[in-house]
Motif scaffolding. Structure first.
Motif, short mmCIF file in Angstrom:
data_model
loop_
_atom_site.label_atom_id
_atom_site.label_comp_id
_atom_site.label_asym_id
_atom_site.label_seq_id
_atom_site.Cartn_x
_atom_site.Cartn_y
_atom_site.Cartn_z
N ILE A 1 0.74 -1.31 -0.01
CA ILE A 1 0.08 0.00 -0.06
C ILE A 1 0.81 1.29 0.10
CG2 ILE A 1 -1.73 1.22 1.39
CD1 ILE A 1 -2.63 -1.54 2.66
N LEU A 2 0.41 2.09 -1.07
CA LEU A 2 1.22 3.32 -1.03
C LEU A 2 0.07 4.54 -1.02
CD1 LEU A 2 3.67 5.29 -1.53
CD2 LEU A 2 3.63 4.85 -3.90
N ASN A 3 -0.04 5.08 0.22
CA ASN A 3 -0.90 6.18 0.50
C ASN A 3 -0.35 7.34 0.08
OD1 ASN A 3 -3.32 4.82 1.09
ND2 ASN A 3 -2.55 4.28 3.38
N LEU A 4 -1.06 8.34 -0.58
CA LEU A 4 -0.54 9.55 -1.22
C LEU A 4 -1.63 10.71 -0.14
CD1 LEU A 4 -0.36 9.25 -4.98
CD2 LEU A 4 1.35 8.71 -3.26
N THR A 5 -1.96 10.08 0.73
CA THR A 5 -2.96 10.96 1.46
C THR A 5 -2.44 11.72 2.88
OG1 THR A 5 -3.60 8.93 2.61
CG2 THR A 5 -4.85 9.61 0.63
N PRO A 6 -3.05 12.65 3.04
CA PRO A 6 -2.50 13.19 4.35
C PRO A 6 -3.17 12.72 5.46
CG PRO A 6 -3.91 14.82 3.23
CD PRO A 6 -3.60 13.68 2.30
N PHE B 1 -5.26 6.49 7.95
CA PHE B 1 -5.38 6.23 9.48
C PHE B 1 -4.07 5.88 10.02
CE2 PHE B 1 -6.78 1.98 7.59
CZ PHE B 1 -6.11 1.42 8.42
N SER B 2 -3.33 5.26 9.42
CA SER B 2 -2.15 4.78 9.98
C SER B 2 -0.77 5.35 9.54
CB SER B 2 -2.17 3.33 10.07
OG SER B 2 -2.01 2.76 8.69
N ASP B 3 -0.84 5.96 8.23
CA ASP B 3 0.32 6.37 7.61
C ASP B 3 0.11 7.63 6.84
OD1 ASP B 3 -1.15 5.41 5.60
OD2 ASP B 3 0.56 4.02 4.87
N GLY B 4 -0.97 8.49 7.15
CA GLY B 4 -1.15 9.69 6.62
C GLY B 4 -0.06 10.77 6.61
N GLY B 5 0.08 11.35 5.49
CA GLY B 5 1.22 12.40 5.13
C GLY B 5 2.56 12.03 5.11
N GLU C 1 6.68 13.48 -4.48
CA GLU C 1 7.47 12.42 -5.33
C GLU C 1 8.52 11.86 -4.47
OE1 GLU C 1 8.49 14.73 -8.68
OE2 GLU C 1 6.19 15.12 -9.22
N LYS C 2 9.21 12.43 -3.69
CA LYS C 2 10.48 12.04 -3.10
C LYS C 2 10.16 10.89 -2.36
CE LYS C 2 14.99 13.16 -0.99
NZ LYS C 2 15.90 14.36 -0.18
N SER C 3 9.28 11.08 -1.45
CA SER C 3 9.00 10.05 -0.32
C SER C 3 8.11 8.96 -0.77
CB SER C 3 8.31 10.71 0.90
OG SER C 3 7.00 11.39 0.20
N ALA C 4 7.25 9.09 -1.71
CA ALA C 4 6.59 8.23 -2.56
C ALA C 4 7.53 7.19 -3.28
CB ALA C 4 5.54 8.66 -3.71
N LEU C 5 8.45 7.70 -4.05
CA LEU C 5 9.28 6.93 -4.76
C LEU C 5 10.18 6.01 -3.60
CD1 LEU C 5 11.01 9.01 -7.48
CD2 LEU C 5 9.94 6.84 -7.84
N ARG C 6 10.69 6.66 -2.65
CA ARG C 6 11.50 5.94 -1.58
C ARG C 6 10.61 4.71 -1.02
NH1 ARG C 6 13.23 10.20 0.85
NH2 ARG C 6 11.58 10.21 2.29
#
Length: 287
Positions: free
Chosen positions: A34-39, A42-46, A51-56
């Motif tokens: 799961i890759l949540n792009l959401t702020p 419930f458990s990993d928002g934000g 782009e950088k953190s999503a790629l990582r």
């Protein structure tokens, strides 16, 4: 009760999916990270909404054993912020393109209930559609899925966005979910969607008791005609009865993952890929 004529014929235990021309065999269970792009998840928002953190995070999920990355631009937890398709697309930005460029072997699933978001994702290179609404929140979804020819994940859920999380106690949850799957898969097949994955919808409008019953009866869901995806990672029906947090139930979750794998589940959708990979490995060693 469904009549014999309404019950699809069971298929062999090995399924395959046509993902943009790549034939993916499900003889070995797959892990969807799961890759949540959401702020506001419930458990990993934000954590991964640039782009950088999503790629990582995508790199981490893949290195730990995920073969599918499920990108979610909108949280569907209770009381989450409601986004339009345009807002979802803006939030996704270049992330799909960047992940496909950096990790060309990765399969990307797009978690959305909007046909327009699917069209955008298709042009960016997604491989699967993950629609939590079963086509109920956007009348164009099934036609759009057919046009893309991508595998479509069909989830059981209440019929409107507003009632998505209303708890309903069903007389027989397995029978209810199978009625829904029978109707919806018929619609999808008639429109030309051939690769269908079934998701029973853990965490969406079901009591704790019904969700535990579904865990016990996974082997009966979907009549064995289509592959099953199980998404129980960090779900409240596990952690709330235990008085724990979503981040503190890995041991219990892996026991349930093993249980559903033993009953034929083909994809597990998870936050904690490394732990799920260990479970899948142990499952395969037992076979």
């Amino acid at each position: 009760m469904l009549s014999n004529s309404q019950i699809p014929e069971p298929q062999p235990d090995i399924y395959s999916l046509n993902c943009n021309g790549r034939l993916i065999q499900l003889d070995v269970p797959k892990i969807m990270g799961i890759l949540n792009l959401t702020p506001d998840s419930f458990s990993d928002g934000g954590k991964f909404n640039n782009e950088k953190s999503a790629l990582r995070q995508a790199e981490k999920l893949l290195s730990e054993g995920a073969e599918i990355i499920d990108i979610g631009p909108q949280s569907t937890r209770p009381n989450a912020e409601y986004l339009s398709s345009k807002e979802e697309i803006n939030r996704i930005g270049n992330i799909i393109h960047l992940i496909k460029k950096e990790f060309p072997e990765a399969l990307i699933s797009l978690d959305t209930f909007y046909a327009e978001t699917v069209k955008f994702g298709f042009n960016e290179g997604i491989d699967l559609i993950n629609d939590i609404s079963g086509g109920q929140y956007d009348a164009e979804m099934f036609d759009t899925a057919a046009q893309t020819k991508l595998p479509y994940i069909l989830m059981h859920v209440n019929p409107s966005y507003e009632t998505m999380h209303d708890k309903i106690r069903f007389e027989d949850i397995t029978l209810e979910v199978n009625r829904y799957f029978s109707q919806k898969t018929k619609e999808l097949l008639e429109k030309g969607v051939n690769d269908i994955i079934l998701d029973p919808g853990f965490g969406f409008g079901k009591t704790v008791e019904d969700q535990m019953k579904m865990i016990d009866e996974v082997e009966y869901l979907g009549f064995g005609r289509f592959p099953l995806l199980i998404g129980i990672s960090r779900k409240s029906f596990i952690y709330k009865p235990l008085g724990k947090s979503p981040l503190d139930i890995n041991e219990e979750t892996q026991k349930l993952h093993m249980k559903v794998l033993e009953q034929g589940a083909k994809i597990v959708r998870v936050h904690d890929v490394a732990q799920a990979k260990e479970t899948v490995t142990r499952f395969l060693q037992r076979k």
